[in-house]
Design a protein around this motif. Sequence first.
Motif, PDB file in Angstrom:
ATOM      1  N   TYR A   1     -14.559   0.672  -4.500  1.00  0.00           N
ATOM      2  CA  TYR A   1     -13.230   0.636  -5.123  1.00  0.00           C
ATOM      3  C   TYR A   1     -12.571   1.999  -4.983  1.00  0.00           C
ATOM      4  N   ILE A   2     -11.246   2.013  -5.167  1.00  0.00           N
ATOM      5  CA  ILE A   2     -10.511   3.256  -5.403  1.00  0.00           C
ATOM      6  C   ILE A   2      -9.632   3.068  -6.636  1.00  0.00           C
ATOM      7  N   GLN A   3      -9.361   4.184  -7.280  1.00  0.00           N
ATOM      8  CA  GLN A   3      -8.489   4.187  -8.448  1.00  0.00           C
ATOM      9  C   GLN A   3      -7.183   4.879  -8.082  1.00  0.00           C
ATOM     10  N   LEU A   4      -6.061   4.230  -8.363  1.00  0.00           N
ATOM     11  CA  LEU A   4      -4.738   4.829  -8.180  1.00  0.00           C
ATOM     12  C   LEU A   4      -4.200   5.219  -9.536  1.00  0.00           C
ATOM     13  N   ASP A   5      -3.745   6.453  -9.651  1.00  0.00           N
ATOM     14  CA  ASP A   5      -3.261   6.958 -10.934  1.00  0.00           C
ATOM     15  C   ASP A   5      -1.848   7.486 -10.767  1.00  0.00           C
ATOM     16  N   PHE A   6      -0.867   6.812 -11.398  1.00  0.00           N
ATOM     17  CA  PHE A   6       0.539   7.225 -11.349  1.00  0.00           C
ATOM     18  C   PHE A   6       0.984   7.824 -12.685  1.00  0.00           C
ATOM     19  N   THR A   7       0.037   8.261 -13.501  1.00  0.00           N
ATOM     20  CA  THR A   7       0.355   8.740 -14.842  1.00  0.00           C
ATOM     21  C   THR A   7       1.466   9.790 -14.809  1.00  0.00           C
TER      22      THR A   7
ATOM     23  N   LYS B   1      -0.389  -4.722  -1.676  1.00  0.00           N
ATOM     24  CA  LYS B   1      -0.298  -5.232  -3.035  1.00  0.00           C
ATOM     25  C   LYS B   1       0.809  -4.493  -3.778  1.00  0.00           C
ATOM     26  N   ALA B   2       1.569  -5.221  -4.577  1.00  0.00           N
ATOM     27  CA  ALA B   2       2.563  -4.595  -5.450  1.00  0.00           C
ATOM     28  C   ALA B   2       1.851  -3.907  -6.617  1.00  0.00           C
ATOM     29  N   ILE B   3       2.388  -2.762  -7.027  1.00  0.00           N
ATOM     30  CA  ILE B   3       1.793  -1.986  -8.115  1.00  0.00           C
ATOM     31  C   ILE B   3       2.747  -2.009  -9.313  1.00  0.00           C
ATOM     32  N   HIS B   4       2.206  -2.422 -10.462  1.00  0.00           N
ATOM     33  CA  HIS B   4       3.040  -2.516 -11.666  1.00  0.00           C
ATOM     34  C   HIS B   4       2.558  -1.600 -12.794  1.00  0.00           C
ATOM     35  N   ASP B   5       1.295  -1.187 -12.721  1.00  0.00           N
ATOM     36  CA  ASP B   5       0.720  -0.386 -13.802  1.00  0.00           C
ATOM     37  C   ASP B   5       0.476   1.034 -13.336  1.00  0.00           C
ATOM     38  N   SER B   6       0.531   1.981 -14.264  1.00  0.00           N
ATOM     39  CA  SER B   6       0.365   3.399 -13.917  1.00  0.00           C
ATOM     40  C   SER B   6      -1.059   3.720 -13.483  1.00  0.00           C
ATOM     41  N   SER B   7      -1.998   2.840 -13.802  1.00  0.00           N
ATOM     42  CA  SER B   7      -3.380   3.013 -13.356  1.00  0.00           C
ATOM     43  C   SER B   7      -3.847   1.695 -12.750  1.00  0.00           C
ATOM     44  N   GLU B   8      -4.246   1.732 -11.490  1.00  0.00           N
ATOM     45  CA  GLU B   8      -4.589   0.508 -10.768  1.00  0.00           C
ATOM     46  C   GLU B   8      -5.921   0.712 -10.034  1.00  0.00           C
ATOM     47  N   ARG B   9      -6.837  -0.218 -10.204  1.00  0.00           N
ATOM     48  CA  ARG B   9      -8.137  -0.161  -9.534  1.00  0.00           C
ATOM     49  C   ARG B   9      -8.146  -1.216  -8.424  1.00  0.00           C
ATOM     50  N   LEU B  10      -8.449  -0.778  -7.183  1.00  0.00           N
ATOM     51  CA  LEU B  10      -8.433  -1.672  -6.034  1.00  0.00           C
ATOM     52  C   LEU B  10      -9.845  -1.900  -5.523  1.00  0.00           C
ATOM     53  N   ASN B  11     -10.187  -3.155  -5.324  1.00  0.00           N
ATOM     54  CA  ASN B  11     -11.500  -3.546  -4.826  1.00  0.00           C
ATOM     55  C   ASN B  11     -11.541  -3.382  -3.306  1.00  0.00           C
ATOM     56  N   LEU B  12     -12.501  -2.609  -2.787  1.00  0.00           N
ATOM     57  CA  LEU B  12     -12.624  -2.357  -1.353  1.00  0.00           C
ATOM     58  C   LEU B  12     -13.872  -3.001  -0.761  1.00  0.00           C
ATOM     59  N   SER B  13     -14.591  -3.789  -1.541  1.00  0.00           N
ATOM     60  CA  SER B  13     -15.904  -4.271  -1.113  1.00  0.00           C
ATOM     61  C   SER B  13     -15.839  -5.169   0.121  1.00  0.00           C
TER      62      SER B  13
END
Length: 410
Positions: free
Chosen positions: A345-351, A373-385
Amino acid sequence: MNKLILSLILFFAISIASFASTKDSVSYTAGYANDVYYSMSTGVVKTIPRATWDIAFGTSNMSSSIIINDGSGVELYTYPTSDTSGWNSFDTTGYSSWTAMYNSEISWEEGAFSQNASGHPDYGWANYNSVTHNLVGDSLFLIKTINGDFKKLWIISKQSAANIYTYRFADVDGSNDTTVVFDVNAYTSKNFVYYSLDTRQILDRDPDTDSWDILFTKYVGAQPQGGFYPVTGVLSNNNVEVATATLIDTSLVNWSDYTMTDNKANIGWDWKSFNMSTFTYEVADSQAYFVQDIFGDVYKLIFTGFVGSSNGNVYFTKSLLSNVGINNITKTNEFAVYPNPAENYIQLDFTGNTLSNASVTLYDLSGKMVFTKAIHDSSERLNLSEFNSGFYLLQIQNNAQIYTQSLIIK
């Protein structure tokens, strides 16, 4: 491994991959019956029969474009005798001397119905009303449908803000008089929405605008010796630019030496010619097209074969020359991505940042989009498996800002 080394590895890996040519083909099918929408990065997007529609409407509320299916035999003429007040007295006597109207080969926005436009506020089929901002139809038309039937046609109006067309058509003798109020808002992810005058059906044909780059189709094209004639060729999507290189060594030519433009028929039909001695088609062996796709990537396109109407097969090679973000790998305080290298996974942080039309897109080394993928939340976890190990480019878009950075999946 620090970010500088990672960026250099990615740069050289993509640069090497860029020189590899990929063989591909599409098929219009026998008799050139199908349209084929094609993405330079992913291949065929959609194949669909062409001879099902007569007219099509641009879906943007800012568009005045109405096109005809001239590649399937639809003909359009402006009624020269009267304005819209002549609906009941419509007379086709001498129509064969009227000037036929065709879709522009320059722009999708200049459909056949706009060919008599003189510039704002005259859009050919309508005039712009400065009070309501609507387009008000001022012309009558004679149209020959794909079934060979003649009908009189009046595009009554377009309510611009509401994105609603109203049009009226009937047999020339006035029978089968039909008025359609057509809300095109459901189709705005596409360039056009289509209509059959014979079956009175709305047709949803186009793939989404942002999914394709070029269209293999049949259309009416201007001929070098004068006049217009149906041709089989390739048209470009909006926001796709093309440059043509002729009489060159296709293995050595540099795309940066050529100027790209967004004329929709830049590729067109004349990359092939018919040999009257062998009764086969030949393609130019010293000609290449440089295509900058909807993502900004640049490809070299070389046609290698064209069979003709027996099966409609087209053969070509393509190679990625300039990958999105190669020269724009940047560090930013707008977001954080971790861990990198990543495993599952990776974590995206737009805080601390405001999100507007935000999205994340992942490209592999060939420039192919493998995830978005559209991003709606300031913190988003994406599955890379589900992705293979290797180098990727991660593109973050937030409103008008686009950021690109390298990513390793272990």
